[in-house]
Design a protein around this motif. Structure first.
Motif, PDB file in Angstrom:
ATOM      1  N   GLU A 154       0.829  -1.201   0.000  1.00  0.00           N
ATOM      2  CA  GLU A 154       0.000   0.000   0.000  1.00  0.00           C
ATOM      3  C   GLU A 154       0.866   1.255   0.000  1.00  0.00           C
ATOM      4  O   GLU A 154       0.534   2.245  -0.654  1.00  0.00           O
ATOM      5  CB  GLU A 154      -0.918  -0.009   1.221  1.00  0.00           C
ATOM      6  CG  GLU A 154      -2.024  -1.058   1.154  1.00  0.00           C
ATOM      7  CD  GLU A 154      -2.802  -1.170   2.454  1.00  0.00           C
ATOM      8  OE1 GLU A 154      -3.939  -1.663   2.422  1.00  0.00           O
ATOM      9  OE2 GLU A 154      -2.261  -0.755   3.512  1.00  0.00           O
ATOM     10  N   ALA A 155       1.974   1.200   0.732  1.00  0.00           N
ATOM     11  CA  ALA A 155       2.890   2.343   0.762  1.00  0.00           C
ATOM     12  C   ALA A 155       3.509   2.563  -0.613  1.00  0.00           C
ATOM     13  O   ALA A 155       3.620   3.704  -1.091  1.00  0.00           O
ATOM     14  CB  ALA A 155       3.980   2.116   1.810  1.00  0.00           C
ATOM     15  N   GLU A 156       3.919   1.477  -1.292  1.00  0.00           N
ATOM     16  CA  GLU A 156       4.498   1.593  -2.625  1.00  0.00           C
ATOM     17  C   GLU A 156       3.470   2.150  -3.620  1.00  0.00           C
ATOM     18  O   GLU A 156       3.810   2.991  -4.466  1.00  0.00           O
ATOM     19  CB  GLU A 156       4.993   0.232  -3.095  1.00  0.00           C
ATOM     20  CG  GLU A 156       6.227  -0.253  -2.335  1.00  0.00           C
ATOM     21  CD  GLU A 156       6.686  -1.615  -2.835  1.00  0.00           C
ATOM     22  OE1 GLU A 156       6.011  -2.176  -3.724  1.00  0.00           O
ATOM     23  OE2 GLU A 156       7.706  -2.103  -2.328  1.00  0.00           O
ATOM     24  N   ASP A 157       2.237   1.682  -3.524  1.00  0.00           N
ATOM     25  CA  ASP A 157       1.190   2.177  -4.419  1.00  0.00           C
ATOM     26  C   ASP A 157       0.943   3.671  -4.198  1.00  0.00           C
ATOM     27  O   ASP A 157       0.730   4.431  -5.155  1.00  0.00           O
ATOM     28  CB  ASP A 157      -0.110   1.401  -4.210  1.00  0.00           C
ATOM     29  CG  ASP A 157      -0.006  -0.040  -4.703  1.00  0.00           C
ATOM     30  OD1 ASP A 157       0.916  -0.319  -5.482  1.00  0.00           O
ATOM     31  OD2 ASP A 157      -0.823  -0.878  -4.281  1.00  0.00           O
ATOM     32  N   ALA A 158       0.975   4.084  -2.939  1.00  0.00           N
ATOM     33  CA  ALA A 158       0.759   5.493  -2.627  1.00  0.00           C
ATOM     34  C   ALA A 158       1.888   6.356  -3.193  1.00  0.00           C
ATOM     35  O   ALA A 158       1.650   7.453  -3.714  1.00  0.00           O
ATOM     36  CB  ALA A 158       0.667   5.684  -1.115  1.00  0.00           C
ATOM     37  N   ILE A 159       3.117   5.848  -3.116  1.00  0.00           N
ATOM     38  CA  ILE A 159       4.258   6.602  -3.645  1.00  0.00           C
ATOM     39  C   ILE A 159       4.197   6.649  -5.166  1.00  0.00           C
ATOM     40  O   ILE A 159       4.437   7.706  -5.779  1.00  0.00           O
ATOM     41  CB  ILE A 159       5.578   5.967  -3.174  1.00  0.00           C
ATOM     42  CG1 ILE A 159       5.736   6.157  -1.665  1.00  0.00           C
ATOM     43  CG2 ILE A 159       6.767   6.581  -3.913  1.00  0.00           C
ATOM     44  CD1 ILE A 159       6.938   5.454  -1.082  1.00  0.00           C
ATOM     45  N   ARG A 160       3.876   5.518  -5.807  1.00  0.00           N
ATOM     46  CA  ARG A 160       3.792   5.483  -7.266  1.00  0.00           C
ATOM     47  C   ARG A 160       2.753   6.472  -7.790  1.00  0.00           C
ATOM     48  O   ARG A 160       2.910   7.052  -8.866  1.00  0.00           O
ATOM     49  CB  ARG A 160       3.442   4.076  -7.741  1.00  0.00           C
ATOM     50  CG  ARG A 160       4.596   3.087  -7.670  1.00  0.00           C
ATOM     51  CD  ARG A 160       4.313   1.866  -8.529  1.00  0.00           C
ATOM     52  NE  ARG A 160       5.412   0.926  -8.517  1.00  0.00           N
ATOM     53  CZ  ARG A 160       5.482  -0.138  -7.727  1.00  0.00           C
ATOM     54  NH1 ARG A 160       4.481  -0.415  -6.908  1.00  0.00           N
ATOM     55  NH2 ARG A 160       6.518  -0.948  -7.768  1.00  0.00           N
ATOM     56  N   ALA A 161       1.676   6.632  -7.049  1.00  0.00           N
ATOM     57  CA  ALA A 161       0.637   7.565  -7.472  1.00  0.00           C
ATOM     58  C   ALA A 161       1.152   9.005  -7.498  1.00  0.00           C
ATOM     59  O   ALA A 161       0.627   9.843  -8.233  1.00  0.00           O
ATOM     60  CB  ALA A 161      -0.574   7.465  -6.536  1.00  0.00           C
ATOM     61  N   ARG A 162       2.194   9.274  -6.701  1.00  0.00           N
ATOM     62  CA  ARG A 162       2.760  10.624  -6.643  1.00  0.00           C
ATOM     63  C   ARG A 162       3.901  10.818  -7.644  1.00  0.00           C
ATOM     64  O   ARG A 162       4.355  11.957  -7.845  1.00  0.00           O
ATOM     65  CB  ARG A 162       3.283  10.894  -5.226  1.00  0.00           C
ATOM     66  CG  ARG A 162       2.219  10.863  -4.140  1.00  0.00           C
ATOM     67  CD  ARG A 162       1.318  12.081  -4.223  1.00  0.00           C
ATOM     68  NE  ARG A 162       2.059  13.312  -4.011  1.00  0.00           N
ATOM     69  CZ  ARG A 162       2.300  13.847  -2.816  1.00  0.00           C
ATOM     70  NH1 ARG A 162       1.875  13.240  -1.715  1.00  0.00           N
ATOM     71  NH2 ARG A 162       2.960  14.976  -2.708  1.00  0.00           N
ATOM     72  N   ILE A 163       4.374   9.757  -8.282  1.00  0.00           N
ATOM     73  CA  ILE A 163       5.509   9.859  -9.216  1.00  0.00           C
ATOM     74  C   ILE A 163       5.184   9.123 -10.518  1.00  0.00           C
ATOM     75  O   ILE A 163       5.853   8.167 -10.878  1.00  0.00           O
ATOM     76  CB  ILE A 163       6.801   9.312  -8.577  1.00  0.00           C
ATOM     77  CG1 ILE A 163       6.574   7.871  -8.073  1.00  0.00           C
ATOM     78  CG2 ILE A 163       7.287  10.200  -7.461  1.00  0.00           C
ATOM     79  CD1 ILE A 163       7.860   7.162  -7.687  1.00  0.00           C
ATOM     80  N   PRO A 164       4.175   9.553 -11.264  1.00  0.00           N
ATOM     81  CA  PRO A 164       3.769   8.829 -12.472  1.00  0.00           C
ATOM     82  C   PRO A 164       4.858   8.777 -13.550  1.00  0.00           C
ATOM     83  O   PRO A 164       5.012   7.761 -14.227  1.00  0.00           O
ATOM     84  CB  PRO A 164       2.539   9.614 -12.952  1.00  0.00           C
ATOM     85  CG  PRO A 164       2.703  10.984 -12.350  1.00  0.00           C
ATOM     86  CD  PRO A 164       3.353  10.753 -11.019  1.00  0.00           C
ATOM     87  N   ALA A 165       5.608   9.870 -13.748  1.00  0.00           N
ATOM     88  CA  ALA A 165       6.637   9.879 -14.788  1.00  0.00           C
ATOM     89  C   ALA A 165       7.763   8.916 -14.449  1.00  0.00           C
ATOM     90  O   ALA A 165       8.215   8.143 -15.300  1.00  0.00           O
ATOM     91  CB  ALA A 165       7.196  11.294 -14.963  1.00  0.00           C
ATOM     92  N   THR A 166       8.217   8.937 -13.209  1.00  0.00           N
ATOM     93  CA  THR A 166       9.284   8.030 -12.793  1.00  0.00           C
ATOM     94  C   THR A 166       8.816   6.589 -12.835  1.00  0.00           C
ATOM     95  O   THR A 166       9.548   5.687 -13.267  1.00  0.00           O
ATOM     96  CB  THR A 166       9.750   8.376 -11.364  1.00  0.00           C
ATOM     97  OG1 THR A 166      10.192   9.745 -11.332  1.00  0.00           O
ATOM     98  CG2 THR A 166      10.885   7.473 -10.923  1.00  0.00           C
ATOM     99  N   ASP A 167       7.583   6.348 -12.409  1.00  0.00           N
ATOM    100  CA  ASP A 167       7.042   4.988 -12.419  1.00  0.00           C
ATOM    101  C   ASP A 167       6.940   4.463 -13.850  1.00  0.00           C
ATOM    102  O   ASP A 167       7.261   3.305 -14.116  1.00  0.00           O
ATOM    103  CB  ASP A 167       5.665   4.984 -11.747  1.00  0.00           C
ATOM    104  CG  ASP A 167       5.092   3.581 -11.614  1.00  0.00           C
ATOM    105  OD1 ASP A 167       5.828   2.682 -11.168  1.00  0.00           O
ATOM    106  OD2 ASP A 167       3.928   3.388 -11.967  1.00  0.00           O
ATOM    107  N   ALA A 168       6.486   5.316 -14.781  1.00  0.00           N
ATOM    108  CA  ALA A 168       6.379   4.894 -16.178  1.00  0.00           C
ATOM    109  C   ALA A 168       7.756   4.596 -16.761  1.00  0.00           C
ATOM    110  O   ALA A 168       7.927   3.624 -17.513  1.00  0.00           O
ATOM    111  CB  ALA A 168       5.688   5.986 -17.002  1.00  0.00           C
ATOM    112  N   TRP A 169       8.747   5.409 -16.427  1.00  0.00           N
ATOM    113  CA  TRP A 169      10.113   5.190 -16.913  1.00  0.00           C
ATOM    114  C   TRP A 169      10.683   3.873 -16.369  1.00  0.00           C
ATOM    115  O   TRP A 169      11.286   3.099 -17.109  1.00  0.00           O
ATOM    116  CB  TRP A 169      10.988   6.361 -16.491  1.00  0.00           C
ATOM    117  CG  TRP A 169      12.437   6.204 -16.849  1.00  0.00           C
ATOM    118  CD1 TRP A 169      12.994   6.256 -18.086  1.00  0.00           C
ATOM    119  CD2 TRP A 169      13.509   5.943 -15.929  1.00  0.00           C
ATOM    120  NE1 TRP A 169      14.352   6.054 -18.002  1.00  0.00           N
ATOM    121  CE2 TRP A 169      14.697   5.864 -16.694  1.00  0.00           C
ATOM    122  CE3 TRP A 169      13.578   5.794 -14.548  1.00  0.00           C
ATOM    123  CZ2 TRP A 169      15.935   5.622 -16.110  1.00  0.00           C
ATOM    124  CZ3 TRP A 169      14.819   5.556 -13.972  1.00  0.00           C
ATOM    125  CH2 TRP A 169      15.970   5.471 -14.749  1.00  0.00           C
TER     126      TRP A 169
END
Length: 249
Positions: A154-169
């Motif tokens: 859940e913590a990782e999902d919350a962080i990914r939601a705040r960093i869409p460009a980095t997550d996509a890369w």
């Protein structure tokens, strides 16, 4: 003449055009040169526009990732500081419990007060023991309004939601690496069969190699917690145990 023009560079075309412009002996030849120059320059301009669009897109992505990197750095620093505070709190609580078990309440109080030197929550001056549970629950509410324990996922999902460009890369990098691994595995199997190291019918090997390569198409929609190397390694262990049992029998 057209074949000769097609093999010329743009600079050579310009020089040839100037040469013919000085003494126009053949309108048809000069027209062909100008048309070829125009086509080349138009293609070059389109390539330049595409390159600039790609550059602007990459620059925009890098800028977004820079902002997200600053957010991650701040979060990492806060987590490092928070982990130190939590560690100190646990040690202080254990020391206080030991003092209480030995009847030294004053020492226990000192240890507990020492655990909140750096951070503490606001507590009403008129707080009583009976109101502690309600106060505690009110402090255990996250920014999003939820309460309770937050799992790592859940913590990782919350962080990914705040960093869409980095997550996509990162996802693109993972998918590229996965695809290269799939290609390598399929290639090794095909080469092993072609060199006589796999004693199986051609149809079976064909199906397996095709299935391995087909996994690349599933990468786009594959979940993060899908099949992994650990799954394959565990499967090998299970199969090895079954083979040993079959040999014993």
């Amino acid at each position: 003449m057209k074949e000769q023009l097609a093999n010329m560079t743009i600079i050579e075309l310009v020089r040839t055009g100037h040469s013919y412009a000085a003494s126009i002996q053949s309108i048809e030849t000069y027209s062909a040169i100008v048309n070829e120059m125009g086509s080349r320059l138009e293609a070059l301009n389109l390539a330049h526009i595409a390159a600039m669009n790609n550059l602007r897109s990459a620059t925009s992505t890098i800028e977004r990732m820079g902002v997200e990197g600053a957010y991650l750095l701040n979060g990492a620093a806060a987590e490092l500081n928070g982990s130190w505070v939590r560690h100190k709190t646990v040690l202080g609580a254990q020391a206080a419990l030991l003092c209480i078990s030995q009847g030294d309440i004053c020492a226990a109080r000192e240890w507990l007060e020492g655990t909140v030197d750096e951070v503490s929550a606001d507590m009403p001056d008129d707080m009583t023991v009976a109101g502690l549970e309600a106060w505690f629950d009110s402090q255990m509410v996250a920014v999003n309004g939820k309460s309770g324990f937050l799992t790592r996922r859940e913590a990782e999902d919350a962080i990914r939601a705040r960093i869409p460009a980095t997550d996509a890369w990162q996802r693109e990098l993972r998918q590229t690496a996965w695809a290269e691994g799939i290609n390598y595995a399929a290639g090794r199997l095909a080469a092993a069969f072609n060199h006589g190291f796999v004693d199986k019918p051609l149809a079976e090997v064909y199906d397996v190699v095709k299935a391995v390569l087909g996994a690349k198409e599933e990468l786009v929609t594959a979940p993060e917690d899908g099949l992994s190397g650990e799954y394959a390694e565990q499967a090998l262990k299970d199969w090895a145990a079954q083979l040993r049992n079959e040999v014993k029998v």
